[in-house]
Design an enzyme around this catalytic site. Structure first.
Site, mmCIF file in Angstrom:
data_model
loop_
_atom_site.group_PDB
_atom_site.id
_atom_site.type_symbol
_atom_site.label_atom_id
_atom_site.label_comp_id
_atom_site.label_asym_id
_atom_site.label_seq_id
_atom_site.Cartn_x
_atom_site.Cartn_y
_atom_site.Cartn_z
ATOM 1 N N GLU A 95 1.071 -1.684 0.309
ATOM 2 C CA GLU A 95 0.242 0.218 0.026
ATOM 3 C C GLU A 95 0.447 1.550 0.148
ATOM 4 O O GLU A 95 1.855 1.211 1.210
ATOM 5 C CB GLU A 95 -0.902 0.305 1.113
ATOM 6 C CG GLU A 95 -1.465 -0.647 1.088
ATOM 7 C CD GLU A 95 -2.934 -1.145 2.675
ATOM 8 O OE1 GLU A 95 -4.137 -1.870 2.241
ATOM 9 O OE2 GLU A 95 -2.741 -0.670 3.639
ATOM 10 N N CYS A 108 3.493 8.835 1.002
ATOM 11 C CA CYS A 108 4.721 7.508 2.530
ATOM 12 C C CYS A 108 4.234 6.311 1.799
ATOM 13 O O CYS A 108 3.327 5.415 1.304
ATOM 14 C CB CYS A 108 3.010 6.778 3.621
ATOM 15 S SG CYS A 108 3.697 5.640 5.021
ATOM 16 N N CYS A 115 7.394 -7.089 7.140
ATOM 17 C CA CYS A 115 8.643 -6.673 8.188
ATOM 18 C C CYS A 115 9.078 -8.039 8.764
ATOM 19 O O CYS A 115 8.185 -8.466 8.908
ATOM 20 C CB CYS A 115 7.630 -5.437 8.962
ATOM 21 S SG CYS A 115 9.444 -4.802 9.622
ATOM 22 N N CYS A 119 8.384 -4.731 15.917
ATOM 23 C CA CYS A 119 7.805 -4.429 16.812
ATOM 24 C C CYS A 119 6.009 -4.392 17.572
ATOM 25 O O CYS A 119 5.433 -4.600 16.517
ATOM 26 C CB CYS A 119 7.435 -2.583 16.724
ATOM 27 S SG CYS A 119 9.475 -2.598 15.936
ATOM 28 N N CYS A 122 2.951 -2.602 16.232
ATOM 29 C CA CYS A 122 2.495 -2.319 15.026
ATOM 30 C C CYS A 122 2.119 -3.494 13.721
ATOM 31 O O CYS A 122 2.513 -4.792 14.566
ATOM 32 C CB CYS A 122 4.258 -2.301 14.106
ATOM 33 S SG CYS A 122 4.294 -2.286 12.203
ATOM 34 N N GLY A 168 7.822 -2.190 6.064
ATOM 35 C CA GLY A 168 9.206 -2.850 6.114
ATOM 36 C C GLY A 168 9.761 -1.547 6.997
ATOM 37 O O GLY A 168 9.585 -0.471 6.983
ATOM 38 N N GLU A 169 10.768 -2.213 7.086
ATOM 39 C CA GLU A 169 12.378 -1.443 7.227
ATOM 40 C C GLU A 169 13.628 -1.022 6.217
ATOM 41 O O GLU A 169 14.097 -2.483 5.770
ATOM 42 C CB GLU A 169 13.140 -2.347 8.354
ATOM 43 C CG GLU A 169 14.328 -1.721 8.577
ATOM 44 C CD GLU A 169 14.101 0.045 9.456
ATOM 45 O OE1 GLU A 169 13.540 0.289 9.860
ATOM 46 O OE2 GLU A 169 15.532 0.520 9.115
ATOM 47 N N SER A 200 12.753 6.959 7.138
ATOM 48 C CA SER A 200 12.588 5.878 8.510
ATOM 49 C C SER A 200 12.677 4.969 9.132
ATOM 50 O O SER A 200 12.497 3.763 8.270
ATOM 51 C CB SER A 200 11.176 6.553 9.313
ATOM 52 O OG SER A 200 10.045 6.681 9.794
ATOM 53 N N SER A 222 12.007 5.972 14.854
ATOM 54 C CA SER A 222 11.397 5.015 15.591
ATOM 55 C C SER A 222 11.803 5.194 16.952
ATOM 56 O O SER A 222 12.361 3.937 17.038
ATOM 57 C CB SER A 222 10.722 4.170 14.609
ATOM 58 O OG SER A 222 9.529 4.776 13.285
ATOM 59 N N LEU A 223 11.584 5.736 17.667
ATOM 60 C CA LEU A 223 11.968 5.551 19.131
ATOM 61 C C LEU A 223 11.198 5.293 20.132
ATOM 62 O O LEU A 223 11.590 3.639 20.762
ATOM 63 C CB LEU A 223 12.909 7.112 19.672
ATOM 64 C CG LEU A 223 13.393 6.813 20.840
ATOM 65 C CD1 LEU A 223 14.965 6.313 20.289
ATOM 66 C CD2 LEU A 223 13.670 8.519 21.425
ATOM 67 N N CYS A 342 -1.045 5.626 10.628
ATOM 68 C CA CYS A 342 0.256 5.043 9.960
ATOM 69 C C CYS A 342 -0.031 3.980 11.320
ATOM 70 O O CYS A 342 -1.024 3.089 12.284
ATOM 71 C CB CYS A 342 0.877 5.618 11.684
ATOM 72 S SG CYS A 342 1.863 7.051 11.053
HETATM 73 N N1 SAH Z 1 10.443 0.382 10.193
HETATM 74 C C1 SAH Z 1 10.579 1.814 9.753
HETATM 75 C C2 SAH Z 1 9.173 2.099 8.781
HETATM 76 C C3 SAH Z 1 8.243 1.981 9.284
HETATM 77 S S1 SAH Z 1 7.414 3.667 9.410
HETATM 78 C C4 SAH Z 1 10.535 2.132 11.135
HETATM 79 O O1 SAH Z 1 10.405 1.908 12.359
HETATM 80 O O2 SAH Z 1 10.518 3.455 11.329
HETATM 81 C C5 SAH Z 1 5.873 3.468 9.951
HETATM 82 C C6 SAH Z 1 5.716 4.762 11.625
HETATM 83 O O3 SAH Z 1 4.750 4.318 11.880
HETATM 84 C C7 SAH Z 1 7.213 4.351 12.585
HETATM 85 O O4 SAH Z 1 7.468 5.411 13.420
HETATM 86 C C8 SAH Z 1 6.380 3.627 13.648
HETATM 87 O O5 SAH Z 1 6.851 3.041 14.781
HETATM 88 C C9 SAH Z 1 5.096 4.073 13.464
HETATM 89 N N2 SAH Z 1 3.982 2.957 14.201
HETATM 90 C C10 SAH Z 1 3.444 1.733 13.681
HETATM 91 N N3 SAH Z 1 2.652 0.908 14.038
HETATM 92 C C11 SAH Z 1 1.749 2.262 14.859
HETATM 93 C C12 SAH Z 1 0.554 2.015 14.453
HETATM 94 N N4 SAH Z 1 -0.328 0.897 15.583
HETATM 95 N N5 SAH Z 1 -0.062 3.181 15.447
HETATM 96 C C13 SAH Z 1 0.919 4.563 15.115
HETATM 97 N N6 SAH Z 1 1.814 4.533 14.943
HETATM 98 C C14 SAH Z 1 2.972 3.108 13.821
#
Ligand code: SAH
Length: 368
Positions: A95, A108, A115, A119, A122, A168-169, A200, A222-223, A342
């Protein structure tokens, strides 16, 4: 020649395109012409490339093609967000989302099918990992969105920014992502400035350093947690690259670019990472790092154990971080009526990781 033997020109950035034409005994300016035809004019039929000789067009037809994914579904949200579901070769779907905002439009983009990082908050993680996207599949997301948005009535802004924040990463698909970002930033393709392309990452430290050397786009990290104990749980990659190492890499990333900042994304999870103490700890962690903070309200998905922090908790968290001098934005949730927010990008992934086998085994043992 079978289609599969043909070179997909969507896979080639300027360097690749010049090498391709050099191998044909052609001059480098052919690369510019073809990049413009494909990416700026959306032309994939060599016969329509009128500034190219008939003989060369015939040779191109024989050995090359412009092969892009098929649009399966296109959706538009009440708030102007648009989403495309694209079917890739092999049957998987990914998507891509366009988010119009005041003064800009952000696309985006996904970098992998599924992935591998797991996490816990996610939804992409739940589907497991299938494969990396090719450069062609990454850049095709821009191609599709640019073509589709170009056809809409005025008032909707076109794409001014790209964020590699879909599925994905991106740093685990390094070469293909860099090649696609080269095309995004090429003046004869999409012409986006490196500042307007944001990658990201969950924090693949060595790849952050490599990225600085080869394609210095804007960086988002993504901290989601201000200490290793909690981050190990939310972002398991942290066990490999803990926060201190990640912060050092972030400092190095912007060291030679005085006005640049790293954006830290922090998904707000009720009762997990959203207390006053967490906010203060975050301020300490970011000390000395040129940083902006992006608070993301958690978007729930089926079977998640998490809930989104309350408005009050988010505001309080934001106030503490802002008071410490860090620019802090709470991201608006967009496109949730079309599951485009997101962490909701789903696609349809055929999981090839062990997770699917585990799930299958669990199901079998329940049955037995
Ligand atoms: N793997 C990369 C790219 C994915 S970015 C990364 O981790 O940065 C997707 C962003 O959306 C990241 O900041 C992720 O932490 C955030 N995200 C993932 N799942 C989410 C959710 N359920 N609600 C809000 N943000 C989310």
């Amino acid at each position: 020649m079978e289609p599969r033997d043909k070179v997909n020109l969507l896979d080639l950035d300027r360097e690749g395109m010049e090498a391709f034409f050099a191998a044909q005994g052609e001059k480098a300016f052919r690369a510019t012409q073809v990049l413009q035809w494909i990416h700026q004019r959306g032309v994939d039929d060599f016969d329509a490339m009128s500034n190219i000789s008939k003989a060369l067009r015939a040779r191109l037809r024989a050995c090359a093609e412009v092969r892009r994914p098929e649009i399966v579904i296109e959706q538009a949200s009440r708030d102007g967000t648009r989403k495309w579901l694209l079917r890739l070769e092999g049957g998987n779907c990914i998507e891509t989302v366009f988010i119009p905002e005041d003064g800009r439009g952000t696309l985006c983009v996904s970098s992998q099918v599924g992935c591998s990082l797991n996490c816990t908050f996610c939804s992409t993680a739940q589907q497991g990992f299938n494969r990396n996207l090719s450069s062609a599949e990454i850049i095709a997301q821009l191609l599709v969105a640019y073509r589709a948005l170009g056809d809409t009535p005025k008032g909707e802004r076109r794409i001014s920014n790209v964020v590699m924040m879909g599925m994905g990463e991106p740093l685990l698909n390094f070469d293909n992502v860099v090649r696609a970002m080269n095309i995004m930033t090429d003046d004869f393709a999409y012409g986006l400035s490196k500042r307007r392309v944001t990658l990201s990452t969950a924090g693949v430290v060595p790849a952050v350093d490599r990225l600085r050397e080869v394609c210095h786009v804007s960086l988002a990290v993504s901290l989601h947690a201000p200490n290793d104990a909690l981050r190990n749980e939310l972002v398991p990659l942290n066990k490999k690259y803990p926060i201190a190492e990640l912060m050092d890499a972030c400092k190095r990333y912007v060291a030679d670019a005085p006005h640049r900042k790293v954006t830290f994304e922090y998904t707000m999870l009720a009762g997990v990472n959203d207390s006053v103490a967490h906010a203060r700890e975050l301020v300490r962690v970011l000390q000395g790092v040129p940083a902006k903070v992006n608070l993301i309200p958690f978007n729930p998905f089926p079977n998640t154990r998490y809930a989104c922090s309350s408005r009050e908790a988010i505001d309080q968290f934001r106030a503490i971080v802002t008071r410490a001098g860090l620019v802090t934005v709470t991201r608006k949730t967009r496109g949730d009526d079309i599951d485009a927010a997101c962490g909701q990008l789903a696609g349809r992934v055929q999981d090839r990781t062990r997770r699917s086998q585990r799930l299958a085994a669990a199901a079998t043992s329940r049955v037995g």
